[in-house]
Write a protein that holds these residues in place. Structure first.
Motif, PDB file in Angstrom:
ATOM      1  N   PHE A  72      -8.526  54.237  65.300  1.00 53.46           N
ATOM      2  CA  PHE A  72      -9.070  53.375  64.247  1.00 53.46           C
ATOM      3  C   PHE A  72     -10.137  52.429  64.811  1.00 53.46           C
ATOM      4  CE2 PHE A  72      -4.702  53.789  62.073  1.00 53.46           C
ATOM      5  CZ  PHE A  72      -5.128  54.889  61.337  1.00 53.46           C
ATOM      6  N   PHE A  73      -9.926  51.967  66.019  1.00 53.35           N
ATOM      7  CA  PHE A  73     -10.878  51.037  66.631  1.00 53.35           C
ATOM      8  C   PHE A  73     -12.247  51.687  66.836  1.00 53.35           C
ATOM      9  CE2 PHE A  73     -12.635  49.249  70.683  1.00 53.35           C
ATOM     10  CZ  PHE A  73     -13.076  48.046  70.137  1.00 53.35           C
ATOM     11  N   ALA A  74     -12.279  53.009  66.983  1.00 47.17           N
ATOM     12  CA  ALA A  74     -13.558  53.706  67.115  1.00 47.17           C
ATOM     13  C   ALA A  74     -14.432  53.498  65.886  1.00 47.17           C
ATOM     14  CB  ALA A  74     -13.320  55.203  67.341  1.00 47.17           C
ATOM     15  N   GLY A  75     -13.797  53.220  64.744  1.00 47.31           N
ATOM     16  CA  GLY A  75     -14.558  52.910  63.534  1.00 47.31           C
ATOM     17  C   GLY A  75     -14.698  51.424  63.308  1.00 47.31           C
ATOM     18  N   SER A  76     -13.624  50.655  63.524  1.00 47.04           N
ATOM     19  CA  SER A  76     -13.648  49.223  63.213  1.00 47.04           C
ATOM     20  C   SER A  76     -14.530  48.428  64.173  1.00 47.04           C
ATOM     21  CB  SER A  76     -12.221  48.650  63.231  1.00 47.04           C
ATOM     22  OG  SER A  76     -11.661  48.700  64.540  1.00 47.04           O
ATOM     23  N   GLY A  77     -14.637  48.879  65.427  1.00 47.06           N
ATOM     24  CA  GLY A  77     -15.466  48.176  66.403  1.00 47.06           C
ATOM     25  C   GLY A  77     -16.936  48.125  65.990  1.00 47.06           C
ATOM     26  N   PRO A  78     -17.576  49.284  65.783  1.00 37.85           N
ATOM     27  CA  PRO A  78     -18.978  49.273  65.324  1.00 37.85           C
ATOM     28  C   PRO A  78     -19.136  48.605  63.954  1.00 37.85           C
ATOM     29  CG  PRO A  78     -18.390  51.432  66.204  1.00 37.85           C
ATOM     30  CD  PRO A  78     -17.111  50.638  66.109  1.00 37.85           C
ATOM     31  N   GLY A  79     -18.156  48.800  63.077  1.00 36.78           N
ATOM     32  CA  GLY A  79     -18.224  48.177  61.757  1.00 36.78           C
ATOM     33  C   GLY A  79     -18.262  46.666  61.848  1.00 36.78           C
ATOM     34  N   GLY A  80     -17.485  46.108  62.775  1.00 32.83           N
ATOM     35  CA  GLY A  80     -17.460  44.665  62.953  1.00 32.83           C
ATOM     36  C   GLY A  80     -18.789  44.111  63.429  1.00 32.83           C
ATOM     37  N   ILE A  81     -19.447  44.832  64.312  1.00 29.80           N
ATOM     38  CA  ILE A  81     -20.753  44.380  64.821  1.00 29.80           C
ATOM     39  C   ILE A  81     -21.797  44.385  63.706  1.00 29.80           C
ATOM     40  CG2 ILE A  81     -22.629  44.960  66.400  1.00 29.80           C
ATOM     41  CD1 ILE A  81     -20.492  46.076  68.307  1.00 29.80           C
ATOM     42  N   ILE A  82     -21.791  45.436  62.887  1.00 29.23           N
ATOM     43  CA  ILE A  82     -22.741  45.515  61.774  1.00 29.23           C
ATOM     44  C   ILE A  82     -22.453  44.419  60.751  1.00 29.23           C
ATOM     45  CG2 ILE A  82     -23.512  46.945  59.838  1.00 29.23           C
ATOM     46  CD1 ILE A  82     -23.016  49.393  61.625  1.00 29.23           C
ATOM     47  N   GLY A  83     -21.165  44.170  60.484  1.00 29.63           N
ATOM     48  CA  GLY A  83     -20.795  43.113  59.551  1.00 29.63           C
ATOM     49  C   GLY A  83     -21.266  41.748  60.019  1.00 29.63           C
ATOM     50  N   ALA A  84     -21.154  41.492  61.331  1.00 30.73           N
ATOM     51  CA  ALA A  84     -21.624  40.223  61.893  1.00 30.73           C
ATOM     52  C   ALA A  84     -23.132  40.073  61.715  1.00 30.73           C
ATOM     53  CB  ALA A  84     -21.255  40.142  63.373  1.00 30.73           C
ATOM     54  N   TRP A  85     -23.857  41.163  61.842  1.00 33.67           N
ATOM     55  CA  TRP A  85     -25.317  41.122  61.664  1.00 33.67           C
ATOM     56  C   TRP A  85     -25.676  40.831  60.210  1.00 33.67           C
ATOM     57  CZ3 TRP A  85     -28.625  44.491  58.917  1.00 33.67           C
ATOM     58  CH2 TRP A  85     -29.991  44.278  59.136  1.00 33.67           C
ATOM     59  N   ILE A  86     -24.965  41.448  59.257  1.00 35.52           N
ATOM     60  CA  ILE A  86     -25.234  41.216  57.835  1.00 35.52           C
ATOM     61  C   ILE A  86     -24.911  39.777  57.459  1.00 35.52           C
ATOM     62  CG2 ILE A  86     -24.571  41.865  55.482  1.00 35.52           C
ATOM     63  CD1 ILE A  86     -23.994  44.674  56.525  1.00 35.52           C
ATOM     64  N   ASN A  87     -23.862  39.227  58.055  1.00 37.31           N
ATOM     65  CA  ASN A  87     -23.402  37.880  57.725  1.00 37.31           C
ATOM     66  C   ASN A  87     -24.489  36.822  57.889  1.00 37.31           C
ATOM     67  OD1 ASN A  87     -22.218  35.212  59.191  1.00 37.31           O
ATOM     68  ND2 ASN A  87     -20.859  35.837  57.526  1.00 37.31           N
ATOM     69  N   VAL A  97     -12.408  55.029  57.385  1.00 35.66           N
ATOM     70  CA  VAL A  97     -11.671  53.949  56.721  1.00 35.66           C
ATOM     71  C   VAL A  97     -11.718  52.686  57.586  1.00 35.66           C
ATOM     72  CG1 VAL A  97      -9.383  53.162  55.984  1.00 35.66           C
ATOM     73  CG2 VAL A  97     -10.159  55.464  55.393  1.00 35.66           C
ATOM     74  N   ALA A  98     -11.494  52.863  58.881  1.00 36.58           N
ATOM     75  CA  ALA A  98     -11.495  51.714  59.799  1.00 36.58           C
ATOM     76  C   ALA A  98     -12.883  51.091  59.913  1.00 36.58           C
ATOM     77  CB  ALA A  98     -10.999  52.149  61.175  1.00 36.58           C
ATOM     78  N   PHE A  99     -13.934  51.907  59.777  1.00 43.45           N
ATOM     79  CA  PHE A  99     -15.304  51.363  59.816  1.00 43.45           C
ATOM     80  C   PHE A  99     -15.524  50.374  58.680  1.00 43.45           C
ATOM     81  CE2 PHE A  99     -19.704  51.416  58.356  1.00 43.45           C
ATOM     82  CZ  PHE A  99     -20.392  51.099  59.517  1.00 43.45           C
ATOM     83  N   VAL A 100     -15.076  50.738  57.474  1.00 47.66           N
ATOM     84  CA  VAL A 100     -15.205  49.841  56.312  1.00 47.66           C
ATOM     85  C   VAL A 100     -14.414  48.559  56.552  1.00 47.66           C
ATOM     86  CG1 VAL A 100     -14.744  49.579  53.845  1.00 47.66           C
ATOM     87  CG2 VAL A 100     -15.586  51.761  54.730  1.00 47.66           C
ATOM     88  N   VAL A 101     -13.213  48.712  57.114  1.00 51.72           N
ATOM     89  CA  VAL A 101     -12.379  47.544  57.423  1.00 51.72           C
ATOM     90  C   VAL A 101     -13.073  46.653  58.446  1.00 51.72           C
ATOM     91  CG1 VAL A 101     -10.203  46.808  58.469  1.00 51.72           C
ATOM     92  CG2 VAL A 101     -10.221  48.703  56.842  1.00 51.72           C
ATOM     93  N   GLY A 102     -13.631  47.250  59.490  1.00 51.03           N
ATOM     94  CA  GLY A 102     -14.342  46.482  60.510  1.00 51.03           C
ATOM     95  C   GLY A 102     -15.565  45.780  59.954  1.00 51.03           C
TER      96      GLY A 102
END
Length: 275
Positions: free
Chosen positions: A83-98, A162-167
């Motif tokens: 799951f972290f393989a998706g949530s990790g990159p997702g979190g970085i992109i979310g931080a950029w959008i923020n 799924v984990a990417f969206v969560v991240g």
């Protein structure tokens, strides 16, 4: 007074987050925005600072509760790493959008998100798992202390998406992401509830590392507030994990979803009216 309030926020977030697998950020971010904007208890914080600081707390909440759950052998760390393989990159992109959100737009989007999460918690108990576990993909078995054996699993690509969206939501709003991941694990992947919560906290710990690193690079962390929040969050996560392993969390979930709806509506109102 400021330190006491921050300790209480951390304790509440850690306890509730570990109890139901939310991570606690869904408590920390609105609390920091409220006390920083509408009271003189703490200094005003921007949405970016609230999110960045919250994610630092999620590291310690996730680690504390994961260590507690590991003792009970309910953490599926292999699935958590996938799951972290998706949530990790997702979190970085979310931080950029923020970084593009001002206080009004952040309040509106975060308020809508919180209301949706509270509605999900409302209907979660009435939903049934979507399908039986297939032979393809990741497949696991778990036997609980009562001797009941569960079989669950998921396709690696589906789990990562799924984990990417969560991240993404985690990096954008400063939440752990368990509010979405736990229902997904239970309803889609057939995880046993206790394993879903424990594995969610493990994934939250990992994804918070990458998301917070992105926010640190953007200068979005108030380290004074973070250091005051961490002790309460650490103790609260231990307490929430302890309660989770011994009690049904239905009563807490009922209380939590009511509070979340009120918080969400208030945030939307603040964003629309600017007050």
């Amino acid at each position: 007074m400021e330190i006491i309030v921050l300790l209480i926020i951390g304790l509440s977030a850690g306890t509730i987050g570990a109890l139901v697998g939310l991570g606690g950020g869904i408590i920390v971010v609105p609390a920091l925005l409220f006390f920083g904007t509408y009271t003189a208890v703490i200094s005003e914080v921007s949405p970016q600072t609230a999110v960045g600081t919250s994610l630092i707390i999620m590291i310690f909440t996730g680690l504390s509760s994961t260590l507690a759950y590991l003792k009970h052998k309910t953490v599926d760390y292999k699935s958590g790493l996938i799951f972290f393989a998706g949530s990790g990159p997702g979190g970085i992109i979310g931080a950029w959008i923020n970084k593009f959100l001002n206080i009004q737009s952040f309040n509106i989007y975060f308020g809508i998100f919180i209301v949706l999460i509270s509605l999900l918690l409302m209907v979660k108990s009435h939903l049934k798992p979507m399908s039986a576990v297939t032979e393809k993909g990741v497949r696991r078995t778990f036997t609980d202390p009562a001797g009941r054996t569960y079989t669950y699993g998921f396709g690696a690509i589906t789990g990562i998406l799924v984990a990417f969206v969560v991240g993404l939501a985690s990096g954008l709003f400063g939440i752990g992401g368990g509010s979405m991941m736990v229902p997904a694990m239970i309803l889609i992947f057939l995880f046993p509830p206790h394993v879903a919560v424990a594995t969610s906290m493990f994934m939250i710990f990992l994804s918070s590392l990458t998301s917070s690193a992105a926010h640190i690079s953007l200068g979005n962390v108030n380290w004074t507030y973070a250091l005051a929040l961490i002790p309460g969050a650490w103790i609260g996560a231990k307490l929430g994990s302890y309660i989770n392993m011994r009690l049904e969390s239905a009563t807490v979930v009922v209380f939590l979803r009511i509070i979340l709806i009120l918080i969400g509506i208030r945030l939307i109102y603040q964003g629309v009216t600017g007050s």
